[in-house]
Design an enzyme around this catalytic site. Structure first.
Site, PDB file in Angstrom:
ATOM      1  N   LYS A  24      54.301 -22.237  17.160  1.00 10.47           N
ATOM      2  CA  LYS A  24      53.303 -21.198  17.452  1.00 10.47           C
ATOM      3  C   LYS A  24      53.800 -20.245  18.534  1.00 10.47           C
ATOM      4  O   LYS A  24      53.477 -19.061  18.508  1.00 10.47           O
ATOM      5  CB  LYS A  24      51.987 -21.841  17.910  1.00 10.47           C
ATOM      6  CG  LYS A  24      51.231 -22.536  16.780  1.00 10.47           C
ATOM      7  CD  LYS A  24      49.817 -22.865  17.225  1.00 10.47           C
ATOM      8  CE  LYS A  24      49.070 -23.660  16.180  1.00 10.47           C
ATOM      9  NZ  LYS A  24      47.734 -24.069  16.623  1.00 10.47           N
ATOM     10  N   LYS A  73      53.543 -25.716   4.813  1.00  6.86           N
ATOM     11  CA  LYS A  73      52.199 -26.270   4.657  1.00  6.86           C
ATOM     12  C   LYS A  73      51.158 -25.148   4.518  1.00  6.86           C
ATOM     13  O   LYS A  73      51.357 -24.044   5.030  1.00  6.86           O
ATOM     14  CB  LYS A  73      51.872 -27.219   5.814  1.00  6.86           C
ATOM     15  CG  LYS A  73      51.619 -26.552   7.103  1.00  6.86           C
ATOM     16  CD  LYS A  73      51.027 -27.482   8.153  1.00  6.86           C
ATOM     17  CE  LYS A  73      50.741 -26.605   9.352  1.00  6.86           C
ATOM     18  NZ  LYS A  73      50.110 -27.088  10.462  1.00  6.86           N
ATOM     19  N   LYS A  87      45.788 -22.019   8.034  1.00  7.99           N
ATOM     20  CA  LYS A  87      44.761 -21.000   8.303  1.00  7.99           C
ATOM     21  C   LYS A  87      45.376 -19.714   8.800  1.00  7.99           C
ATOM     22  O   LYS A  87      44.815 -18.646   8.638  1.00  7.99           O
ATOM     23  CB  LYS A  87      43.832 -21.490   9.428  1.00  7.99           C
ATOM     24  CG  LYS A  87      42.889 -22.571   9.045  1.00  7.99           C
ATOM     25  CD  LYS A  87      41.955 -22.846  10.224  1.00  7.99           C
ATOM     26  CE  LYS A  87      41.792 -24.327  10.405  1.00  7.99           C
ATOM     27  NZ  LYS A  87      41.525 -24.761  11.738  1.00  7.99           N
TER      28      LYS A  87
HETATM   29  P1  TYM Z   1      43.473 -27.871  12.584  1.00 13.36           P
HETATM   30  O1  TYM Z   1      42.215 -27.136  12.834  1.00 13.36           O
HETATM   31  O2  TYM Z   1      44.753 -27.109  12.497  1.00 13.36           O
HETATM   32  O3  TYM Z   1      43.347 -28.703  11.248  1.00 13.36           O
HETATM   33  C1  TYM Z   1      42.263 -29.567  11.040  1.00 13.36           C
HETATM   34  C2  TYM Z   1      42.685 -30.795  10.271  1.00 13.36           C
HETATM   35  O4  TYM Z   1      43.250 -30.403   9.023  1.00 13.36           O
HETATM   36  C3  TYM Z   1      44.541 -30.987   8.895  1.00 13.36           C
HETATM   37  N1  TYM Z   1      45.396 -30.054   8.147  1.00 13.36           N
HETATM   38  C4  TYM Z   1      46.053 -30.368   7.044  1.00 13.36           C
HETATM   39  N2  TYM Z   1      46.132 -31.511   6.340  1.00 13.36           N
HETATM   40  C5  TYM Z   1      46.884 -31.496   5.222  1.00 13.36           C
HETATM   41  N3  TYM Z   1      47.561 -30.412   4.782  1.00 13.36           N
HETATM   42  C6  TYM Z   1      47.514 -29.234   5.461  1.00 13.36           C
HETATM   43  N4  TYM Z   1      48.173 -28.165   4.997  1.00 13.36           N
HETATM   44  C7  TYM Z   1      46.732 -29.185   6.653  1.00 13.36           C
HETATM   45  N5  TYM Z   1      46.461 -28.210   7.550  1.00 13.36           N
HETATM   46  C8  TYM Z   1      45.641 -28.758   8.466  1.00 13.36           C
HETATM   47  C9  TYM Z   1      45.031 -31.202  10.311  1.00 13.36           C
HETATM   48  O5  TYM Z   1      46.026 -32.204  10.369  1.00 13.36           O
HETATM   49  C10 TYM Z   1      43.752 -31.617  11.004  1.00 13.36           C
HETATM   50  O6  TYM Z   1      43.490 -32.992  10.814  1.00 13.36           O
HETATM   51  N6  TYM Z   1      44.436 -29.879  17.011  1.00 13.36           N
HETATM   52  C11 TYM Z   1      43.678 -30.037  15.797  1.00 13.36           C
HETATM   53  C12 TYM Z   1      42.181 -30.115  16.061  1.00 13.36           C
HETATM   54  C13 TYM Z   1      41.825 -31.122  17.087  1.00 13.36           C
HETATM   55  C14 TYM Z   1      41.777 -32.535  16.904  1.00 13.36           C
HETATM   56  C15 TYM Z   1      41.391 -33.069  18.163  1.00 13.36           C
HETATM   57  C16 TYM Z   1      41.996 -33.370  15.814  1.00 13.36           C
HETATM   58  C17 TYM Z   1      41.515 -30.850  18.389  1.00 13.36           C
HETATM   59  N7  TYM Z   1      41.243 -32.025  19.041  1.00 13.36           N
HETATM   60  C18 TYM Z   1      41.243 -34.423  18.370  1.00 13.36           C
HETATM   61  C19 TYM Z   1      41.840 -34.755  16.019  1.00 13.36           C
HETATM   62  C20 TYM Z   1      41.472 -35.265  17.275  1.00 13.36           C
HETATM   63  C21 TYM Z   1      43.948 -28.849  14.907  1.00 13.36           C
HETATM   64  O7  TYM Z   1      44.313 -27.804  15.353  1.00 13.36           O
HETATM   65  O8  TYM Z   1      43.624 -29.065  13.618  1.00 13.36           O
END
Ligand code: TYM
Length: 336
Positions: A113, A199, A202
């Protein structure tokens, strides 16, 4: 013995897509009756990259409504907004001061990022994994269901907890629980429709690279029609030379609920011209009930607000308790 505790979250940055659903939210829903679940909207994370303040609150409500629409059941799950529970920010500061800087500089997501941000990388982006660790550790979570891309952040969370326990806990009385990641093999890494080696994300500037949970049937049809494939006839899983083929078959398998064997048998002689309409119809049908429920929830704003108010109260009770334990371990005096 009580149920084990699950904690997870998604950032409210719009474009919630099939990766978020299949990698994370679907797994929260399917396992929810086995656990005590705390699922939150990670809105403090959303400002680690430049954000639009006019969208933050509405994106937060949209995501909370999607959690419910995807099937989270309030009998098993508590839904809340991260910024409503101030302990997340406070624990982050405390953990910052025991986290070696080079642990953060090693994070793959930060490096990726940061490259995109150029000169504008905020300290918040570097610190993001400490905030994430606080999210998890505050609830003394046993399991954290996420997609593959979050694995390194969970390892860091365990390292930070172990370090705090080592420095400030008693050997038989750890302050923080070390959580385990819960990463399901299938769906853990849903790939872009435009490139099967990247992958689904968003933040991809091209909306054609992903299927969003709130896409219309027409958008879904258009995106699948345009998605990248290869010139080979006959569709197979797990061929490293055919990443798009593996990804699209996996999507079909997960969205149809069929087994890998059944999909292999059904699709092995198909060409793309036959498979694409099948995937389109399956995707539209899988998302339809979610979209209908989402609309009903969004039409009843006071219900959604009451869910988040209740969630905040339940979350606060646990988070504040852990925060007090950490402060005591670090030697803080308690307010009189
Ligand atoms: P974020 O918002 O990027 O994504 C949310 C969840 O979706 C999963 N994910 C995917 N899984 C499979 N294939 C993909 N292409 C894909 N893109 C996203 C991510 O692995 C995630 O589970 N930092 C985290 C949010 C967060 C969090 C936490 C998660 C903040 N605090 C504490 C667990 C525990 C994030 O940015 O996810």
């Amino acid at each position: 013995m009580g149920k084990q505790r699950v904690l997870s979250g998604v950032q409210p940055t719009g474009n919630y897509h099939l990766g978020n659903y299949l990698g994370a939210i679907r797994n929260w829903v399917e396992g929810q009756s086995e656990y005590e679940n705390y699922l939150f909207v990670a809105d403090l994370h959303a400002i680690t990259v430049p954000h639009d303040p006019t969208m933050l609150a509405s994106d937060t409500y949209t995501l909370a409504a999607l959690y419910l629409a995807c099937g989270l059941d309030l009998n098993h799950s508590t839904i809340f907004v991260q910024s409503h529970v101030s302990a997340h920010s406070e624990l982050t500061w405390l953990l910052n001061c025991i986290t070696p800087l080079n642990w953060l500089e090693d994070m793959i997501q930060f490096k990726e990022k940061a490259v995109k941000q150029g000169e504008n990388v905020s300290a918040g982006l570097l610190d993001y994994p400490v905030l994430m660790s606080s999210d998890i550790l505050l609830y003394q979570a046993d399991k954290v269901p996420v997609g593959e891309d979050q694995k390194q952040h969970l390892e860091l969370t365990r390292d930070i907890a172990a370090r705090l326990n080592h420095l400030f806990g008693k050997p038989d009385q750890p302050v923080l629980k070390l959580p385990d990641p819960l990463i399901r093999k299938e769906g853990a890494r849903v790939m872009s429709l435009a490139d099967g080696t990247r992958k689904m994300s968003k933040s991809d500037p091209s909306d054609l690279s992903r299927i969003n949970l709130l896409d219309t049937p027409e958008q879904i049809q258009y995106k699948i029609k345009r998605c990248k494939t290869d010139p080979i006839r006959g569709l197979t899983f797990d061929d490293p030379e055919r990443p798009e083929c593996n990804n699209l078959l996996t999507l079909y398998m997960l969205l149809s609920g069929k087994s890998k064997e059944a999909v292999t048998a059904e699709c092995q002689d198909m060409g793309w011209g036959q498979f694409k309409p099948l995937l389109t119809e399956t995707t539209i049908n899988a998302l339809k009930p979610i979209q209908e429920k989402y609309q009903a929830i969004m039409d009843d704003r006071s219900y959604l607000e009451s869910v988040l108010r209740d969630g905040r109260e339940k979350a606060q009770a646990i988070a504040n308790q852990t925060l007090a334990q950490v402060k005591a371990a670090l030697g803080y005096s308690m307010p009189l």
